[in-house]
Write a protein that holds these residues in place. Structure first.
Motif, PDB file in Angstrom:
ATOM      1  N   LEU A 114       0.831  -1.218   0.000  1.00 43.97           N
ATOM      2  CA  LEU A 114       0.000   0.000   0.000  1.00 43.97           C
ATOM      3  C   LEU A 114       0.860   1.260   0.000  1.00 43.97           C
ATOM      4  CD1 LEU A 114      -2.831  -1.092   2.505  1.00 43.97           C
ATOM      5  CD2 LEU A 114      -2.961  -0.929   0.016  1.00 43.97           C
ATOM      6  N   GLU A 115       1.969   1.192   0.774  1.00 43.81           N
ATOM      7  CA  GLU A 115       2.873   2.350   0.803  1.00 43.81           C
ATOM      8  C   GLU A 115       3.481   2.597  -0.580  1.00 43.81           C
ATOM      9  OE1 GLU A 115       5.768   1.660   3.785  1.00 43.81           O
ATOM     10  OE2 GLU A 115       4.345   1.764   5.443  1.00 43.81           O
ATOM     11  N   LYS A 116       3.802   1.526  -1.279  1.00 46.36           N
ATOM     12  CA  LYS A 116       4.383   1.672  -2.608  1.00 46.36           C
ATOM     13  C   LYS A 116       3.373   2.281  -3.597  1.00 46.36           C
ATOM     14  CE  LYS A 116       7.115  -0.850  -5.990  1.00 46.36           C
ATOM     15  NZ  LYS A 116       7.706  -2.139  -6.372  1.00 46.36           N
ATOM     16  N   LEU A 117       2.092   1.892  -3.456  1.00 47.86           N
ATOM     17  CA  LEU A 117       1.052   2.479  -4.304  1.00 47.86           C
ATOM     18  C   LEU A 117       0.932   3.992  -4.060  1.00 47.86           C
ATOM     19  CD1 LEU A 117      -1.797  -0.219  -4.129  1.00 47.86           C
ATOM     20  CD2 LEU A 117      -0.499   0.466  -6.149  1.00 47.86           C
ATOM     21  N   GLU A 118       1.023   4.355  -2.768  1.00 49.48           N
ATOM     22  CA  GLU A 118       0.938   5.785  -2.433  1.00 49.48           C
ATOM     23  C   GLU A 118       2.131   6.551  -3.008  1.00 49.48           C
ATOM     24  OE1 GLU A 118      -0.726   9.249  -0.832  1.00 49.48           O
ATOM     25  OE2 GLU A 118      -1.543   7.274  -1.287  1.00 49.48           O
ATOM     26  N   GLN A 119       3.300   5.940  -2.950  1.00 49.07           N
ATOM     27  CA  GLN A 119       4.486   6.581  -3.518  1.00 49.07           C
ATOM     28  C   GLN A 119       4.346   6.773  -5.038  1.00 49.07           C
ATOM     29  OE1 GLN A 119       7.749   4.066  -2.336  1.00 49.07           O
ATOM     30  NE2 GLN A 119       7.662   4.665  -0.166  1.00 49.07           N
ATOM     31  N   ILE A 120       3.829   5.722  -5.686  1.00 50.72           N
ATOM     32  CA  ILE A 120       3.614   5.819  -7.139  1.00 50.72           C
ATOM     33  C   ILE A 120       2.620   6.941  -7.456  1.00 50.72           C
ATOM     34  CG2 ILE A 120       2.622   4.634  -9.134  1.00 50.72           C
ATOM     35  CD1 ILE A 120       3.740   2.015  -7.970  1.00 50.72           C
ATOM     36  N   ARG A 121       1.553   7.046  -6.662  1.00 45.46           N
ATOM     37  CA  ARG A 121       0.539   8.083  -6.903  1.00 45.46           C
ATOM     38  C   ARG A 121       1.122   9.483  -6.745  1.00 45.46           C
ATOM     39  NH1 ARG A 121      -3.116  11.193  -4.280  1.00 45.46           N
ATOM     40  NH2 ARG A 121      -2.280  10.561  -2.252  1.00 45.46           N
ATOM     41  N   LEU A 122       1.847   9.706  -5.684  1.00 47.22           N
ATOM     42  CA  LEU A 122       2.441  11.035  -5.436  1.00 47.22           C
ATOM     43  C   LEU A 122       3.483  11.388  -6.491  1.00 47.22           C
ATOM     44  CD1 LEU A 122       2.810  10.851  -1.536  1.00 47.22           C
ATOM     45  CD2 LEU A 122       1.103  12.119  -2.864  1.00 47.22           C
ATOM     46  N   ALA A 123       4.321  10.423  -6.842  1.00 46.89           N
ATOM     47  CA  ALA A 123       5.348  10.683  -7.858  1.00 46.89           C
ATOM     48  C   ALA A 123       4.713  10.977  -9.219  1.00 46.89           C
ATOM     49  CB  ALA A 123       6.279   9.474  -7.957  1.00 46.89           C
ATOM     50  N   ALA A 124       3.621  10.266  -9.517  1.00 44.90           N
ATOM     51  CA  ALA A 124       2.919  10.486 -10.782  1.00 44.90           C
ATOM     52  C   ALA A 124       2.322  11.881 -10.840  1.00 44.90           C
ATOM     53  CB  ALA A 124       1.843   9.423 -10.987  1.00 44.90           C
ATOM     54  N   GLN A 125       1.745  12.348  -9.725  1.00 43.38           N
ATOM     55  CA  GLN A 125       1.171  13.693  -9.690  1.00 43.38           C
ATOM     56  C   GLN A 125       2.231  14.765  -9.952  1.00 43.38           C
ATOM     57  OE1 GLN A 125      -0.770  13.888  -5.856  1.00 43.38           O
ATOM     58  NE2 GLN A 125      -2.660  12.891  -6.620  1.00 43.38           N
ATOM     59  N   GLN A 126       3.390  14.601  -9.360  1.00 43.54           N
ATOM     60  CA  GLN A 126       4.484  15.544  -9.585  1.00 43.54           C
ATOM     61  C   GLN A 126       4.951  15.517 -11.047  1.00 43.54           C
ATOM     62  OE1 GLN A 126       5.714  17.755  -7.385  1.00 43.54           O
ATOM     63  NE2 GLN A 126       4.142  17.076  -5.919  1.00 43.54           N
ATOM     64  N   ALA A 127       5.051  14.301 -11.603  1.00 46.50           N
ATOM     65  CA  ALA A 127       5.497  14.163 -12.994  1.00 46.50           C
ATOM     66  C   ALA A 127       4.483  14.776 -13.965  1.00 46.50           C
ATOM     67  CB  ALA A 127       5.727  12.685 -13.320  1.00 46.50           C
ATOM     68  N   LEU A 128       3.181  14.639 -13.625  1.00 42.65           N
ATOM     69  CA  LEU A 128       2.138  15.222 -14.484  1.00 42.65           C
ATOM     70  C   LEU A 128       2.250  16.742 -14.551  1.00 42.65           C
ATOM     71  CD1 LEU A 128      -1.030  13.085 -13.626  1.00 42.65           C
ATOM     72  CD2 LEU A 128       0.089  13.282 -15.847  1.00 42.65           C
ATOM     73  N   LEU A 129       2.524  17.367 -13.417  1.00 40.33           N
ATOM     74  CA  LEU A 129       2.657  18.827 -13.379  1.00 40.33           C
ATOM     75  C   LEU A 129       3.840  19.313 -14.213  1.00 40.33           C
ATOM     76  CD1 LEU A 129       1.897  19.482  -9.587  1.00 40.33           C
ATOM     77  CD2 LEU A 129       0.386  19.893 -11.559  1.00 40.33           C
ATOM     78  N   LYS A 130       4.888  18.485 -14.313  1.00 42.16           N
ATOM     79  CA  LYS A 130       6.092  18.879 -15.052  1.00 42.16           C
ATOM     80  C   LYS A 130       5.984  18.576 -16.549  1.00 42.16           C
ATOM     81  CE  LYS A 130       9.167  18.215 -11.074  1.00 42.16           C
ATOM     82  NZ  LYS A 130      10.343  17.454 -10.554  1.00 42.16           N
ATOM     83  N   ALA A 131       5.050  17.706 -16.930  1.00 35.45           N
ATOM     84  CA  ALA A 131       4.922  17.328 -18.349  1.00 35.45           C
ATOM     85  C   ALA A 131       4.466  18.535 -19.171  1.00 35.45           C
ATOM     86  CB  ALA A 131       3.939  16.179 -18.494  1.00 35.45           C
ATOM     87  N   GLU A 132       5.190  18.831 -20.242  1.00 40.55           N
ATOM     88  CA  GLU A 132       4.904  20.016 -21.066  1.00 40.55           C
ATOM     89  C   GLU A 132       4.524  19.677 -22.500  1.00 40.55           C
ATOM     90  OE1 GLU A 132       4.678  22.977 -19.975  1.00 40.55           O
ATOM     91  OE2 GLU A 132       5.490  22.712 -17.957  1.00 40.55           O
ATOM     92  N   SER A 133       4.421  18.383 -22.814  1.00 42.21           N
ATOM     93  CA  SER A 133       4.105  18.011 -24.191  1.00 42.21           C
ATOM     94  C   SER A 133       3.361  16.680 -24.197  1.00 42.21           C
ATOM     95  CB  SER A 133       5.380  17.894 -25.024  1.00 42.21           C
ATOM     96  OG  SER A 133       6.151  16.790 -24.605  1.00 42.21           O
ATOM     97  N   PRO A 134       2.600  16.397 -25.258  1.00 37.14           N
ATOM     98  CA  PRO A 134       1.906  15.099 -25.360  1.00 37.14           C
ATOM     99  C   PRO A 134       2.880  13.931 -25.339  1.00 37.14           C
ATOM    100  CG  PRO A 134       1.019  16.662 -26.960  1.00 37.14           C
ATOM    101  CD  PRO A 134       2.225  17.299 -26.367  1.00 37.14           C
ATOM    102  N   GLN A 135       4.091  14.140 -25.854  1.00 39.75           N
ATOM    103  CA  GLN A 135       5.085  13.064 -25.872  1.00 39.75           C
ATOM    104  C   GLN A 135       5.503  12.695 -24.437  1.00 39.75           C
ATOM    105  OE1 GLN A 135       5.243  15.829 -27.696  1.00 39.75           O
ATOM    106  NE2 GLN A 135       4.890  15.039 -29.773  1.00 39.75           N
ATOM    107  N   GLU A 136       5.682  13.701 -23.583  1.00 38.28           N
ATOM    108  CA  GLU A 136       6.058  13.447 -22.197  1.00 38.28           C
ATOM    109  C   GLU A 136       4.922  12.730 -21.463  1.00 38.28           C
ATOM    110  OE1 GLU A 136       7.402  16.915 -20.195  1.00 38.28           O
ATOM    111  OE2 GLU A 136       8.834  17.458 -21.758  1.00 38.28           O
ATOM    112  N   LEU A 137       3.683  13.121 -21.747  1.00 33.63           N
ATOM    113  CA  LEU A 137       2.540  12.463 -21.119  1.00 33.63           C
ATOM    114  C   LEU A 137       2.433  10.996 -21.541  1.00 33.63           C
ATOM    115  CD1 LEU A 137      -0.358  15.085 -21.208  1.00 33.63           C
ATOM    116  CD2 LEU A 137       0.772  14.137 -19.196  1.00 33.63           C
ATOM    117  N   GLU A 138       2.669  10.759 -22.805  1.00 31.18           N
ATOM    118  CA  GLU A 138       2.605   9.391 -23.314  1.00 31.18           C
ATOM    119  C   GLU A 138       3.677   8.518 -22.657  1.00 31.18           C
ATOM    120  OE1 GLU A 138       2.673   6.962 -27.583  1.00 31.18           O
ATOM    121  OE2 GLU A 138       2.949   9.141 -27.533  1.00 31.18           O
ATOM    122  N   ALA A 139       4.880   9.077 -22.507  1.00 30.86           N
ATOM    123  CA  ALA A 139       5.956   8.309 -21.856  1.00 30.86           C
ATOM    124  C   ALA A 139       5.624   8.033 -20.396  1.00 30.86           C
ATOM    125  CB  ALA A 139       7.268   9.094 -21.975  1.00 30.86           C
TER     126      ALA A 139
END
Length: 340
Positions: free
Chosen positions: A2-27
């Protein structure tokens, strides 16, 4: 787990905010939800868990998956709108900016414009156009219009002779002869065309010039018919405020003959250098057609009568546009033509 799922969720949210192009989102989507994605790996290992723990982890993993899918979709929409706004800003057309002229625009020659105005005014009064050759028979140019062989107009100082029987026409009047011989009266014709005379080139003369001639053939033609027609024509070309007057004159092919003046278009009749202080400008010659000409062309002068008038297109052009040197109208200087 469960802790690992929470880490994945938080890291994904941060990565989404930094994504600036459709290519980055796809990756990012592939790294999270793809076949080898982090969340996919967790779902694959759930079979090794105890039944109670498996239910909790599965519920939490599906919740994270739904959140990530929704967040990725929302970010994709945001980036799409942002890119669209940027593209529209770059492609925006400022309609207040002057257009770019890739090549100079052509213009009608002032004489062409004047010719069309004269032609259209007369056609609107029921005239039809009629044409004839520029190289004309001496007989049509002179004899049949009441200028016999000993007439002074035949002088070689005034006329270009091809041979004893053929000349370059000195006026458009020989077209009257051709019209009288070929058309069935009554009729009204306007004859445009170039004419040729032995003239020295100066500000008011040219050996080649453009004339327009009108001829009306009917029964019981009078000078009043001529004056009414010319008044209507002048007002159509120069405006209703222009005044006209007729002066007696002489032409071999008309009797009586006259010349029409209009109030000066430059000073409005007050008197200036152009009209030599008189307030009037000569514009055309006219008259009731001489019965001898009608008879020479095979019609009965007791049944048919006519009137005619002729004017120089270059002269009318000068009066309409204030051109002081007729040579400008024939030299085709682009600097001059660009003014019209």
């Amino acid at each position: 787990m469960l802790e690992k799922l929470e880490q994945i969720r938080l890291a994904a949210q941060q990565a989404l905010l930094k994504a600036e192009s459709p290519q980055e989102l796809e990756a990012l989507q592939l790294s999270l939800l793809g076949r080898s994605g982090q969340l996919t790996e967790i779902l694959r290992t759930m079979g090794k868990l105890q039944k109670d723990e498996r239910a909790k982890v599965g519920q939490a993993a599906n919740k994270v998956k739904r959140e990530l899918e929704a967040a990725i979709a929302e970010r994709t929409t945001q980036l799409s709108e942002l890119q669209k706004a940027q593209r529209l800003a770059q492609e925006r057309l400022d309609i207040t900016e002057p257009g770019k002229v890739l090549r100079p625009r052509g213009r009608l020659h002032p004489m062409t414009k004047t010719y069309r105005e004269i032609r259209d005014a007369l056609i609107g009064m029921g005239f039809i156009t009629f044409d004839g050759p520029e190289v004309e028979l001496d007989e049509n140019n002179f004899t049949l219009v009441n200028m016999p062989p000993d007439h002074s107009a035949r002088d070689m100082q005034d006329t270009f002779y091809i041979n004893d029987r053929v000349v370059l026409r000195t006026h458009t009047t020989p077209c009257e002869v051709r019209a009288l011989k070929t058309l069935k009266p009554p009729f009204r014709v306007v004859v445009p065309g170039r004419c040729f005379r032995v003239d020295e080139v100066d500000a008011s003369h040219s050996p080649i010039f453009m004339q327009m001639e009108g001829l009306v053939v009917d029964r019981n033609i009078t000078m009043a018919d001529l004056k009414g027609t010319l008044d209507t024509f002048v007002h159509a070309v120069f405006g209703e405020d222009v005044k006209t007057r007729l002066r007696p004159s002489y032409f071999p092919f008309t009797e009586p003959s006259g010349e029409m003046d209009i109030s000066c278009t430059i000073c409005k009749g007050k008197g200036c250098r152009v009209c030599k202080g008189t307030g009037w400008l000569e514009i055309l010659g006219c008259g009731v057609t001489n019965p001898h000409e009608i008879e020479n062309c095979g019609l009965d002068p007791h049944e048919w009568s006519a009137f005619a008038f002729g004017l120089g297109v270059d002269r009318v052009t000068s009066l309409k546009y204030g051109i002081t040197d007729i040579r400008l109208e024939y030299e085709n200087d682009a600097r001059f033509l660009r003014q019209f």
